[in-house]
Write an enzyme that holds these catalytic residues in place. Structure first.
Site, mmCIF file in Angstrom:
data_model
loop_
_atom_site.group_PDB
_atom_site.id
_atom_site.type_symbol
_atom_site.label_atom_id
_atom_site.label_comp_id
_atom_site.label_asym_id
_atom_site.label_seq_id
_atom_site.Cartn_x
_atom_site.Cartn_y
_atom_site.Cartn_z
ATOM 1 N NE ARG A 201 -49.065 -9.287 2.385
ATOM 2 C CZ ARG A 201 -48.607 -9.441 1.141
ATOM 3 N NH1 ARG A 201 -47.325 -9.677 0.935
ATOM 4 N NH2 ARG A 201 -49.420 -9.364 0.103
ATOM 5 C CD GLU B 80 -44.955 -3.783 3.929
ATOM 6 O OE1 GLU B 80 -44.127 -4.626 4.317
ATOM 7 O OE2 GLU B 80 -45.435 -3.770 2.787
ATOM 8 C CG HIS C 184 -43.703 -5.548 0.209
ATOM 9 N ND1 HIS C 184 -44.765 -5.616 1.076
ATOM 10 C CD2 HIS C 184 -43.891 -6.599 -0.651
ATOM 11 C CE1 HIS C 184 -45.549 -6.632 0.772
ATOM 12 N NE2 HIS C 184 -45.036 -7.252 -0.275
ATOM 13 C CB ILE C 185 -38.575 -4.749 -4.025
ATOM 14 C CG1 ILE C 185 -37.330 -5.173 -3.222
ATOM 15 C CG2 ILE C 185 -38.849 -3.265 -3.837
ATOM 16 C CD1 ILE C 185 -36.023 -4.606 -3.757
HETATM 17 C C1 DGY Z 1 -47.866 -10.048 -3.202
HETATM 18 O O1 DGY Z 1 -48.106 -10.280 -4.390
HETATM 19 O O2 DGY Z 1 -48.555 -10.462 -2.291
HETATM 20 C C2 DGY Z 1 -46.648 -9.238 -2.913
HETATM 21 O O3 DGY Z 1 -46.421 -9.116 -1.578
HETATM 22 C C3 DGY Z 1 -46.697 -7.899 -3.595
HETATM 23 O O4 DGY Z 1 -46.190 -8.122 -4.834
#
Ligand code: DGY
Length: 327
Positions: free
Chosen positions: A241, A270, A288-289
């Protein structure tokens, strides 16, 4: 007279065929376009809902809970759930769930891809080539750092951290980890990872991967002081994060040559990106992929659907959702 079906809010367009399973039990109100909600809009969407299926974009705090008298379950599509105020939800008797496990391997794959792109300067050299700077092959072009034989530090040794450690042994890396609690010896053996204190991890890592959950305790844990303890040749990769890293301190370290490079898939504000990071060439930025393979994103939505059906008391696991979040 038949009882009206419970009402469920689905906050974003997900996979229609997967979401359709909710329609067997519930009246479903689904967003038709990708939406960015204000806190008031979330409160209003939840005001009549018995259940909700949400993504990390939707923050559900005490204010939303107070506005949702019928709400009994919130299924988060994601393993991280810092968008949910778990104490507020559980004080109101609302079950919250997440989607662990199904994304572990995909996320670990991506962590490794981002590490390689960062250490070997892949996106930076592609941009340089496209900009027409390549005039002649040279020994000195875009020299990066090796993965093989180097020391990988993993901060946060949950499922994804362990997946990354397993991949690292294929690259003949030495793996150190730091975690709130030390892993059982058998897991350390199987992942070929050794426990290190936080400062030792920072000092030893040639590459440091952040995979820990975001919390008050982990907020800006990678700030100026921690960054100063890392090797100036090290790379930092964050797939956890954004708020875990102090981005201004990181940008200063990268610009000042006190850290070689960073690969970032997550950002504190973000989708807004700290402009100081955008100005730097030695940063790989992705939106964030990490869990974003088609199969895994479908599996995440499917698991969230199972969780919501069960949490609202329907389906084969009625009353026992597979992934309740404990307060
Ligand atoms: C999560 O699952 O926490 C990711 O950051 C989003 O797929």
């Amino acid at each position: 007279m038949t009882e009206p079906r419970p009402r469920v809010w689905v906050s974003q367009p997900l996979f229609d065929d997967v979401i359709a399973r909710l329609e067997e039990y519930f009246q479903v109100v689904s967003a038709s376009d990708v939406a960015e909600y204000t806190p008031e809009q979330i409160s209003s969407a939840l005001s009549e809902a018995d259940g909700a299926l949400v993504t990390l974009n939707e923050r559900i705090g005490a204010e939303q809970v107070a506005a949702a008298p019928k709400l009994r379950a919130v299924a988060n599509v994601g393993v991280g759930y810092n968008n949910l105020d778990i104490p507020a939800l559980s004080a109101a008797g609302i079950t919250a769930t997440n989607t662990p496990d199904v994304l572990t391997e995909t996320t670990a794959d991506f962590g490794f891809a981002l590490l390689m792109a960062t250490a070997r300067r892949i996106t930076e050299s592609e941009r340089w080539l496209r900009e027409g700077h390549w005039r002649q092959w040279s020994f000195q072009t875009m020299l990066g750092a090796d993965l093989h034989g180097s020391t990988l530090g993993i901060l946060g040794m949950g499922r994804v951290g362990q997946g990354i450690a397993r991949r690292a042994s294929g690259f003949d890396m030495k793996v150190l980890y730091h975690n709130r609690s030390r892993l059982p010896e058998a897991t350390e053996r199987e992942t070929r990872a050794s426990y290190a204190e936080f400062d030792e991890l920072l000092a030893q890592a040639d590459h440091l991967m952040l995979v820990l959950p975001y919390s008050k305790q982990s907020h800006h844990i990678l700030g100026a002081a921690a960054l100063a303890k890392m090797k100036p040749t090290a790379t930092l990769v964050n797939i956890a994060r954004g708020g875990i890293v102090d981005e201004d301190a990181l940008a200063a370290a990268l610009a000042g040559g006190r850290l070689a490079a960073a690969g970032l898939d997550v950002f504190e504000g973000e989708p807004a990106i700290n402009p100081r990071l955008l100005d730097l060439r030695n940063v790989v930025l992705t939106p964030h992929i990490a869990s974003g393979s088609l199969a895994t994103r479908r599996a995440m939505v499917s698991l969230a659907v199972d969780n919501l059906i069960a949490a609202l008391g329907y389906g084969p696991s009625a009353g026992s959702p597979p992934n309740p979040i404990r307060a």
